[in-house]
Structure formats: structure tokens, C-alpha cells
Write a protein that holds these residues in place. Sequence first.
Motif, PDB file in Angstrom:
ATOM      1  N   ILE A   5      13.915  -8.071  12.754  1.00 33.61           N
ATOM      2  CA  ILE A   5      13.460  -7.188  13.831  1.00 33.61           C
ATOM      3  C   ILE A   5      14.637  -6.408  14.407  1.00 33.61           C
ATOM      4  N   ARG A   6      15.776  -7.080  14.589  1.00 30.41           N
ATOM      5  CA  ARG A   6      16.921  -6.374  15.161  1.00 30.41           C
ATOM      6  C   ARG A   6      17.446  -5.312  14.196  1.00 30.41           C
ATOM      7  N   ALA A   7      17.448  -5.666  12.892  1.00 32.40           N
ATOM      8  CA  ALA A   7      17.901  -4.678  11.906  1.00 32.40           C
ATOM      9  C   ALA A   7      16.924  -3.503  11.895  1.00 32.40           C
ATOM     10  N   TYR A   8      15.627  -3.804  11.966  1.00 32.99           N
ATOM     11  CA  TYR A   8      14.645  -2.737  11.979  1.00 32.99           C
ATOM     12  C   TYR A   8      14.789  -1.888  13.234  1.00 32.99           C
ATOM     13  N   ALA A   9      15.116  -2.534  14.360  1.00 27.61           N
ATOM     14  CA  ALA A   9      15.285  -1.792  15.609  1.00 27.61           C
ATOM     15  C   ALA A   9      16.374  -0.731  15.464  1.00 27.61           C
ATOM     16  N   TRP A  10      17.465  -1.068  14.775  1.00 28.41           N
ATOM     17  CA  TRP A  10      18.508  -0.067  14.529  1.00 28.41           C
ATOM     18  C   TRP A  10      18.012   1.016  13.585  1.00 28.41           C
ATOM     19  N   PHE A  11      17.240   0.611  12.613  1.00 29.94           N
ATOM     20  CA  PHE A  11      16.634   1.539  11.670  1.00 29.94           C
ATOM     21  C   PHE A  11      15.843   2.604  12.445  1.00 29.94           C
ATOM     22  N   LEU A  12      15.121   2.136  13.470  1.00 32.99           N
ATOM     23  CA  LEU A  12      14.305   3.036  14.283  1.00 32.99           C
ATOM     24  C   LEU A  12      15.183   3.939  15.141  1.00 32.99           C
ATOM     25  N   ILE A  13      16.170   3.322  15.816  1.00 30.37           N
ATOM     26  CA  ILE A  13      17.035   4.069  16.738  1.00 30.37           C
ATOM     27  C   ILE A  13      17.828   5.151  16.003  1.00 30.37           C
ATOM     28  N   LEU A  14      18.186   4.896  14.754  1.00 29.77           N
ATOM     29  CA  LEU A  14      19.016   5.848  14.015  1.00 29.77           C
ATOM     30  C   LEU A  14      18.194   6.839  13.201  1.00 29.77           C
ATOM     31  N   SER A  15      16.850   6.749  13.340  1.00 30.27           N
ATOM     32  CA  SER A  15      16.008   7.625  12.521  1.00 30.27           C
ATOM     33  C   SER A  15      16.092   9.076  13.025  1.00 30.27           C
ATOM     34  N   PRO A  16      15.710  10.046  12.182  1.00 30.61           N
ATOM     35  CA  PRO A  16      15.985  11.459  12.468  1.00 30.61           C
ATOM     36  C   PRO A  16      15.381  11.956  13.779  1.00 30.61           C
ATOM     37  N   GLU A  17      14.227  11.381  14.199  1.00 31.53           N
ATOM     38  CA  GLU A  17      13.573  11.915  15.390  1.00 31.53           C
ATOM     39  C   GLU A  17      14.241  11.453  16.679  1.00 31.53           C
ATOM     40  N   MET A  18      15.128  10.461  16.585  1.00 30.57           N
ATOM     41  CA  MET A  18      15.719   9.920  17.804  1.00 30.57           C
ATOM     42  C   MET A  18      16.936  10.743  18.218  1.00 30.57           C
ATOM     43  N   PRO A  19      17.254  10.730  19.515  1.00 32.70           N
ATOM     44  CA  PRO A  19      18.330  11.587  20.047  1.00 32.70           C
ATOM     45  C   PRO A  19      19.664  11.432  19.324  1.00 32.70           C
ATOM     46  N   PHE A  20      20.003  10.208  18.888  1.00 29.25           N
ATOM     47  CA  PHE A  20      21.337  10.006  18.310  1.00 29.25           C
ATOM     48  C   PHE A  20      21.524  10.836  17.045  1.00 29.25           C
ATOM     49  N   ALA A  21      20.512  10.806  16.187  1.00 34.29           N
ATOM     50  CA  ALA A  21      20.615  11.570  14.947  1.00 34.29           C
ATOM     51  C   ALA A  21      20.631  13.064  15.259  1.00 34.29           C
ATOM     52  N   ARG A  22      19.866  13.487  16.282  1.00 38.62           N
ATOM     53  CA  ARG A  22      19.837  14.907  16.651  1.00 38.62           C
ATOM     54  C   ARG A  22      21.193  15.373  17.135  1.00 38.62           C
ATOM     55  N   ILE A  23      21.802  14.550  18.016  1.00 45.38           N
ATOM     56  CA  ILE A  23      23.126  14.912  18.533  1.00 45.38           C
ATOM     57  C   ILE A  23      24.118  15.008  17.386  1.00 45.38           C
ATOM     58  N   ALA A  24      24.066  14.009  16.491  1.00 48.07           N
ATOM     59  CA  ALA A  24      24.985  14.022  15.351  1.00 48.07           C
ATOM     60  C   ALA A  24      24.756  15.260  14.491  1.00 48.07           C
TER      61      ALA A  24
END
Lengths: 306, 266
Positions: A140-159
Motif C-alpha cells: 500500500i505504501r509503495a502504491y501510495a507513492w505510485f499514485l503521488i508521482l503519477s502524471p496528474e499529481m502536482p509533483f509531476a506537473r511541477i517537474a
Amino acid sequence: MKTKLADSILTWYGELTTRGQLIRRGRLLLIPGMLWLMLFLVLPGLVLVAVSCITRGAYGQLEWTFTLENYKRLAGFSLFGWTPDYLMILWRSVVVAFVTTGVSVLLSYPLCFFIAGRPERSRYMWLTLVIIPFWTNMVIRAYAWFLILSPEMPFARIAAIFGFIPDGAPLYPNAFAVYLGMVSMFLPFVTLPLYASVERLDWSLVEAAQDLYASRVRVFTQAILPQTMPGLSVGIILTFIPAMGMFVVPDLLGGAKYMLVGNLIQQQFGPSRDWPFGAAISMGLMVLTMIGLQIYRRKGKEIEYV
Amino acid sequence: MRRQHPLIVAASCLTLLFLYLPLLGVAIFSVNDARRGLVWKGFTLKWYLKLFENDWILQAAWNTLLLAVVSTIVATLLGTILAIAMDRFPWRPRTSGVLDVILHIPVVIPDIILAAALVVAFGLLRMVSSIFEPGLLNMIIGHITFQIAFVALVVRSRLVAIGSEVEEAARDLFATNWYILRKVMLPLLMPGIIAGAMLAFTLSLDDFVISFFTAGPDSQTLPLFIFAAVRRGVTPQIHALSTLIMLVTVILVVATERFTRKHEAA
């Protein structure tokens, strides 16, 4: 608690008995648990060693002819000469485990001091906050990072805005994502044992060092580090060894480019169906583990003398 | 209370944020009304409701629970007996040394090595009997194997802590072995046994690697299900499922804390 040994006759809790009798009684109690561990731990381990030295048949079946081919392959020797691909993966696993442990230690020190500095009543609350992720399922924790780093999330957009990644791409698979996942996975493994040491810290020693005009670095290395060494070394060993064998995080966040030894083993037992080679890689990981433990034990001894 | 440098406070808050941000993300998306993508479309509980209509997930939940309960019961029994046997008999130092090493193997080696060893061993045993086909039984055996060590270590530390004086006193008063076990040892050991069992249970719920290597097609557990779902492409139900598992974790952690703190105070 060691019972005192007289040579032949012993007093066992007030009852006169012989050593032989006690040993026989004790064996009866040892049998169930030890039999289980022999059958499903020690024996499979020995079988694994044996299988690492045999060949794989054309359909993935085991052929009991002795060979060192699997180890040669692990060392990089193939029909087409020498390629260090597998050795690179082993080395990378060591590096990832090392960096993960290092970053976890760096983040854990402030966190432990922060919690230890809270009022007594709220310390449990803060500590529980560290324990909850510790017990949350790794997938679940690994998947949570998978979600957070996915293209629609702010982090990927900023990057993407800064041009680190193409627009609409996720922040994985790469080394950065693996490190994020690994550190968040193992951080509590360092924090919890370290906290046990920090809570018992003798502050008078720290104050004495400060009174004697020690620099901040020296206060840490001479007054704090030796005192927290017991907890720190437990944390390091709890992190370093499982981190080397980790395979959920590199699988989800590392992709094929950032493979670690755990993925390599899984591949041999899963899709490739090459158990002998898988067994040989496991032996490689085992050797790395033993080296890690040995260094840890030697360091542990040095620390006791200090 | 000690005055703290603002940097320490800031670093700690960031670290905790780093631990919780991904988990919060999952929880937020579990109540988001969007079928695809991650845009906020309003609050809903429908993914949770769908969860309870999904036979695969219910089956996986049942497997997870069955696996954890059965393996915990067996491992607690075996581990407790083993701890008593190792601690209360006059073993030669060499014997206790060997026993100690065996007991520590599952704790110190990466779990993937144990998993690989079990795969190979079960593969060979399959030639003898078909009950060693990958499946729930193999998973239970695998879980018990690593749980025994943890239970035995927890119970043994409790045995050391309570010492043997009370038992010796009971023996001086002519209590039989059986009486001592029932009336003296077990009551004193109970907190240790329960703590060991709780640890074993959570380890089983938490395990992915051993299950992944020993599972058969009909014996998916929740972690295996989530792992497979991530690779297939995620549905919002997985967010709901993950959030529920996190909630169960929180409840288990708080309950365990309460339990151990109550007994430390006593």
C-alpha cells in the motif's frame, strides 16, 4: 536466566533431579518448534544451496547434474564473454540499501529529538504517528507513492514545467522514485529503535560538552553519537539488510532500468522459471547479508570497548 | 521541557509529512467521485460500497484473515513452547548457541531468501504429495516459519524479565509441573504471549514477499490483490481498499499500544 549447573545432580526449582533427566524433558519441549524450523527453514535453506549448483532442463525442470555454471553466470561469464550486468545489479542493491539507510538515519535524528522533547503525554501520540506507517502494508505504501508521482499529481506537473520530465509523464520509473519509496518504507525502522536510545540520553554529558566549548559537530560525535549507538546500530541493521532484498518498491517505482537483486530473484522464480539461477542469486544476496552482519558485529564490538 | 531549535521542529514536520502525504493521497482519492484520472469531482462513498460487491476482493480478504488467524495460532503455540524449552533448561552453551542462531535466521535474512528456499522445497515436496501445490496451505506453512521466531523471541524476553523465583517458590511448596505451568507460568507469561501473538498476526497481515512466492491461483491475499491491480491499471476501488486496510492498521496499532502500556504500568 541460566540455571546453575552442578555436574551430575541438579536442583531444579527445589526438585532434586539429574542433568540428564532435565535435558530429556527439555528436548521433548524443544521438539515441536525445532522440528518445524528444521523442516521448513533449515532444510529448505540447504536445498536452496544444492539447487544453486545444478542445471535447469529445457522446460524449467531441475536436472541433478552438478555445475558451477549458475555462479559463473552471476559473475558475468556467458557464451559471449564477460558482462557485469548481474554484478551491477548486486552492487546497485548494496548502494541503494546504503543510501536508504544513510538518509533514514539523517532524517531520524531530528525526528527522535523532536519527539523526545515533547511533553511526556504527547510523546506517545507522536511516536504512534511513526508506528502507523511502520505497520501499514508495504504494498500500500509503495502504491501510495505510485499514485503521488503519477502524471496528474502536482509533483509531476511541477517537474514537467521545469523540464525534468516530458509533459504528461509520471515521475517514475527512475532512481529518484525508488529512493523516495525506499526511504519512506524504512525510515520508521531506524526511528523507532533510535528513539529508544534518545529518550534515555544523559543530557548532562551534552551540556558538559557545550560548557567546554565543543563545536556542534563535536557535541554530536562525542556526546550524542556514542550514547545513541545501541539504538542506531539496531536501526541500521533492521534497514540495511531488508533494503537489499526489497522488491516491491523497485518493481513498482524502478521499472526494468532500476532493477535490484530482489527483482532479479523474483524473475528467475517467476517468469523465467530458472530455479537454479534464482537459487544462485539468492546465495549472492545471502553472502552480501553475511558481510553486512559481520561488519555490524565487528563495529558492535569496537563500540562496547569505547 | 527542552527548548528546541526551529530547524529540528521543521525537519521533523517535513519528515512526518513525507511519511503521510502518499497515504493521505490514497485516502482522498478513495472518496473522489471521478472514475478515471485524479481530478476532484466531489465526495462519494460508492467505491467503498462497490468493494463489498466485489467477490474477488471479499475472497482475498477472507484468505488474508484465515491465513493470519491459523498461522498465528500455530506459531504462538510452537513459539511459546520453544521459548520455555530454550530458557528454562540447563543446555550446554554450544547447544543454546546453535538454537539461538536457528531462531534468529528468519529475523536477520531478507525475506526473499526464505521465500526462494520455500519455493524450491515445496517444488520438491510436490513430487511426494500434491498438498504442496502452491496455495493457502503453503502460505500458512511459510508464515508460521517466520512467525515462530518472532513469537519465541518476544516470549523469551518476557521469561527472562519475570525470572524464575516465583516458579522456584512454587516448587518448594510441592507444586507439580502441570500445576506450575497452569497457575504460575502461564498467567505471568500471558502478556508476553499475547504481545507475541499480536506481532505474529500483524506480520502475517503485512507480509507480501512470502505470500507472493507461495500463493496459488485461488489463494490471493489483499496485498497480492493490490499489487496485481497496480500492474493491471488501478480502479478507485483499490484506493478504498487501501484506505480500509490503513484504518485497520491504525486500530491495531492503537489497541496494541493500549495493551502494552497497561501492562507496563501494572
